[in-house]
Scaffold this active site. Structure first.
Site, mmCIF file in Angstrom:
data_model
loop_
_atom_site.group_PDB
_atom_site.id
_atom_site.type_symbol
_atom_site.label_atom_id
_atom_site.label_comp_id
_atom_site.label_asym_id
_atom_site.label_seq_id
_atom_site.Cartn_x
_atom_site.Cartn_y
_atom_site.Cartn_z
ATOM 1 N N CYS A 235 0.674 -1.241 -0.027
ATOM 2 C CA CYS A 235 -0.101 0.139 0.108
ATOM 3 C C CYS A 235 0.939 1.321 0.019
ATOM 4 O O CYS A 235 0.239 2.449 -0.280
ATOM 5 C CB CYS A 235 -0.766 0.084 0.912
ATOM 6 S SG CYS A 235 -2.142 -1.326 1.180
ATOM 7 N N HIS B 78 12.433 1.481 5.182
ATOM 8 C CA HIS B 78 12.209 -0.096 4.862
ATOM 9 C C HIS B 78 12.937 -0.863 5.923
ATOM 10 O O HIS B 78 13.869 -0.780 6.108
ATOM 11 C CB HIS B 78 12.997 -0.307 3.453
ATOM 12 C CG HIS B 78 12.442 -1.563 2.781
ATOM 13 N ND1 HIS B 78 12.335 -2.612 3.442
ATOM 14 C CD2 HIS B 78 11.927 -1.800 1.594
ATOM 15 C CE1 HIS B 78 11.871 -3.628 2.439
ATOM 16 N NE2 HIS B 78 11.699 -2.998 1.356
ATOM 17 N N HIS C 82 -2.522 19.785 6.767
ATOM 18 C CA HIS C 82 -3.484 18.299 6.226
ATOM 19 C C HIS C 82 -2.793 17.120 6.341
ATOM 20 O O HIS C 82 -1.614 17.215 5.918
ATOM 21 C CB HIS C 82 -3.894 18.486 4.752
ATOM 22 C CG HIS C 82 -4.675 20.019 4.535
ATOM 23 N ND1 HIS C 82 -5.796 20.341 5.205
ATOM 24 C CD2 HIS C 82 -4.259 21.258 4.009
ATOM 25 C CE1 HIS C 82 -6.152 21.822 5.003
ATOM 26 N NE2 HIS C 82 -5.181 22.347 4.137
ATOM 27 N N HIS D 157 -2.918 6.797 5.509
ATOM 28 C CA HIS D 157 -3.222 5.824 4.510
ATOM 29 C C HIS D 157 -4.602 5.263 5.366
ATOM 30 O O HIS D 157 -4.540 4.580 6.474
ATOM 31 C CB HIS D 157 -2.228 4.719 4.450
ATOM 32 C CG HIS D 157 -2.643 3.431 3.890
ATOM 33 N ND1 HIS D 157 -3.405 3.109 2.752
ATOM 34 C CD2 HIS D 157 -2.424 2.145 4.321
ATOM 35 C CE1 HIS D 157 -3.741 1.915 2.670
ATOM 36 N NE2 HIS D 157 -3.251 1.167 3.682
ATOM 37 N N HIS E 158 -14.839 5.016 4.975
ATOM 38 C CA HIS E 158 -16.144 4.825 4.899
ATOM 39 C C HIS E 158 -16.705 4.794 3.564
ATOM 40 O O HIS E 158 -17.431 3.589 3.186
ATOM 41 C CB HIS E 158 -16.692 5.713 5.767
ATOM 42 C CG HIS E 158 -18.251 5.789 6.016
ATOM 43 N ND1 HIS E 158 -19.168 6.144 4.829
ATOM 44 C CD2 HIS E 158 -18.857 5.014 6.843
ATOM 45 C CE1 HIS E 158 -20.345 5.839 5.553
ATOM 46 N NE2 HIS E 158 -20.249 5.377 6.572
ATOM 47 N N ASN F 273 -10.421 0.535 1.693
ATOM 48 C CA ASN F 273 -8.855 0.421 1.606
ATOM 49 C C ASN F 273 -8.658 0.096 0.216
ATOM 50 O O ASN F 273 -8.544 -1.059 -0.364
ATOM 51 C CB ASN F 273 -8.362 -0.506 2.430
ATOM 52 C CG ASN F 273 -6.727 -0.477 2.486
ATOM 53 O OD1 ASN F 273 -6.201 -0.077 1.846
ATOM 54 N ND2 ASN F 273 -6.219 -1.284 3.243
#
Length: 509
Positions: A240, A320, A404, A408, A437, A441
């Site tokens: 993702c 990572h 802002h 994720h 919502h 995902n």
């Protein structure tokens, strides 16, 4: 594919219970490493920074010179050779700083795919479909029902793969899903930006679990008849957080290009062939959380595009943790005991995610936090070391660095924990909650649905800083920081255009 912020699992936690701390106690996470990273950044830029006081002193001397006689006396006092040498040194330093300055990368516009309404799947339809497939026992159905009720997802998300009985997890069906998502986002982007596809010099596509031959990037080249010398890349298996990785790759390529050009980054995930039809609890969570979605982003290194671009890319920070075996296997695609493929989550997922986030934040902090925050943190740290006390480590206020936040939308728990640990306000996490919502995902594209939400609400003003942060298998945590060049308005046919007035909605606990 990375599954973050799950709400219930027997392999990862107690069934029906909320996942616990994603982010370790921040008081223990920063400490001396934060200072070391800031010091490293200062030393890395010391050569350029050292010329600033020299230039200032020279300018002060120059403007203090009232007339030509004083200027001549200044030359006479220091003698011509010394003055010319000093002036040449300043010019050389200034020229060197200009050449070291990297080319700016602008985000001209972006587009998110909005699926057709007939693909929506309310919870009861989802459970009914899972029951009719005959692959799930009663325990698994009840488990999925609990996850759905506590996930933060609504009844209007789009799980493409579950609209057929029996299921059709074929390559052709997966190709159709990929084409509809990628081409839908791209065509809207081309219309909004008036871009001729022939102008694209760089194409980066990321999709974690579906990597056909020819590649997804080749499908786009073929569809839009892109030029033969295009720099095309296809990123797979990166989870993702791959959307930020793709942005980073496109940025590096744009900076080294001799000619001005455009880069298009397409981020998506494909779930048609990756629906799990078994009963292992840790592999059922992706079925409940992942939904259809994708984004297309247009980047430019053309200075002329600054006038029409929405944002300027300021920083990309990538973390990572794959060198650690537990981190490498905490989100792992494999077969269960019956040979059915799925993505398995280990019990170490939350801890690994927290460690990667900690490292990412401590690297990003010195780049974005105000000097006052960094000095306050440093002073607090030194005091605690000298006094050898267990006083609370000062937590920098990231709200002073960013206007802002696009966190994720991996699940409800990850949003809750970041809100708590970073001391964010409800309005800061609203885009993530509402994206989860409305769209579920959507993997690497979720941070773009969130930014589209903020724009649709009319909240992005000139100079605002946006922090996009995403998690991915590997295990990775990646951040991108954008600065708004103008007051930003939502682009036509955006993903929230038909429903923004209904949001925010109240999400039941």
């Amino acid at each position: 594919m990375a599954v973050i912020g799950t709400t219930a699992t027997t392999d990862v936690g107690t069934a029906g219970s909320r996942a616990k701390i994603l982010v370790p106690d921040f008081h223990q996470s920063v400490k001396l490493k934060y200072v070391k990273l800031g010091y490293h950044y200062l030393i890395s830029n010391l050569f350029s920074l050292s010329f600033i006081p020299l230039i200032i002193i020279t300018l002060i001397h120059f403007f203090q010179t009232q007339n030509l006689n004083q200027l001549w006396l200044l030359h006479h006092h220091y003698n011509l050779i010394r003055m010319l040498t000093f002036t040449g040194f300043i010019v050389f330093a200034f020229t060197l700083c200009v050449h070291k300055r990297q080319r700016a990368v602008y985000l001209v516009d972006f587009s998110c795919f909005r699926p057709a309404d007939h693909l929506k799947a309310p919870f009861h339809s989802f459970i009914q479909h899972s029951h009719l497939t005959g692959d799930f026992d009663d325990s698994s159905l009840d488990f999925q029902r609990k996850i759905l009720l506590r996930s933060g997802l609504g009844d209007e998300t789009f799980p493409e793969a579950m609209h057929y009985i029996p299921p059709r997890p074929s390559i052709s069906a997966a190709r159709c899903e990929a084409e509809s998502v990628m081409f839908g986002a791209l065509e809207n982007l081309f219309v909004n930006t008036n871009l001729n596809p022939k102008e694209i010099g760089i194409l980066v596509v990321n999709c974690s679990l579906f990597n056909p031959t020819p590649s997804l990037s080749s499908m786009i080249v073929n569809k839009y008849n892109l030029r033969s010398n295009i720099m095309s890349f296809n990123l797979g298996g990166m989870g993702c957080s791959a959307g930020v990785i793709a942005i980073d790759l496109a940025r590096d390529l744009l900076r080294v290009q001799k000619d001005n050009t455009y880069a298009v980054v397409v981020s998506t995930e494909n779930i048609t062939q990756n629906w799990y039809f078994g009963n292992k609890k840790s592999m059922l969570i992706p079925n409940c959380l992942f939904r259809v979605g994708g984004s297309a982003v247009l980047l430019s290194n053309k200075s002329a595009d600054r006038t029409r671009a929405k944002y300027k890319l300021v920083h990309v920070v990538r973390t990572h943790c794959g060198a650690d075996d537990k981190a490498f296997r905490c989100v792992y695609q494999e077969e269960d005991a019956l040979g059915k493929t799925g993505v398995s989550l280990s019990k170490d997922l939350m801890r690994i995610a927290g460690l990667s986030l900690k490292t990412n934040i401590t690297t990003l902090g010195p780049l974005v936090l105000p000097v006052t925050q960094q000095l306050r943190f440093f002073a607090n740290l030194v005091f605690s070391k000298i006094s050898k006390s267990d006083a609370k480590i000062y937590i920098p206020d990231f709200k002073l660095a960013f206007d802002h936040f696009c966190i994720h939308a991996g699940g409800r728990a990850v949003i809750d924990e970041l809100e708590r640990n970073l001391d964010l306000l409800p309005v800061h996490v609203e885009p993530s909650r509402m994206t989860l919502h409305r769209f579920g995902n959507t993997s690497s594209s979720s941070i773009w649905y969130e930014l589209a939400y903020i724009e649709a609400k009319g909240r992005v003003n000139k100079g605002n800083k946006v922090w996009q942060i995403a998690f991915g298998s590997g295990f990775k945590c990646n951040s991108a920081v954008w600065e708004a060049i103008h007051d930003v308005k939502p682009s036509p046919n955006g993903p929230w255009e038909d429903c923004i007035d209904k949001y925010p909605v109240k999400i039941l606990a």
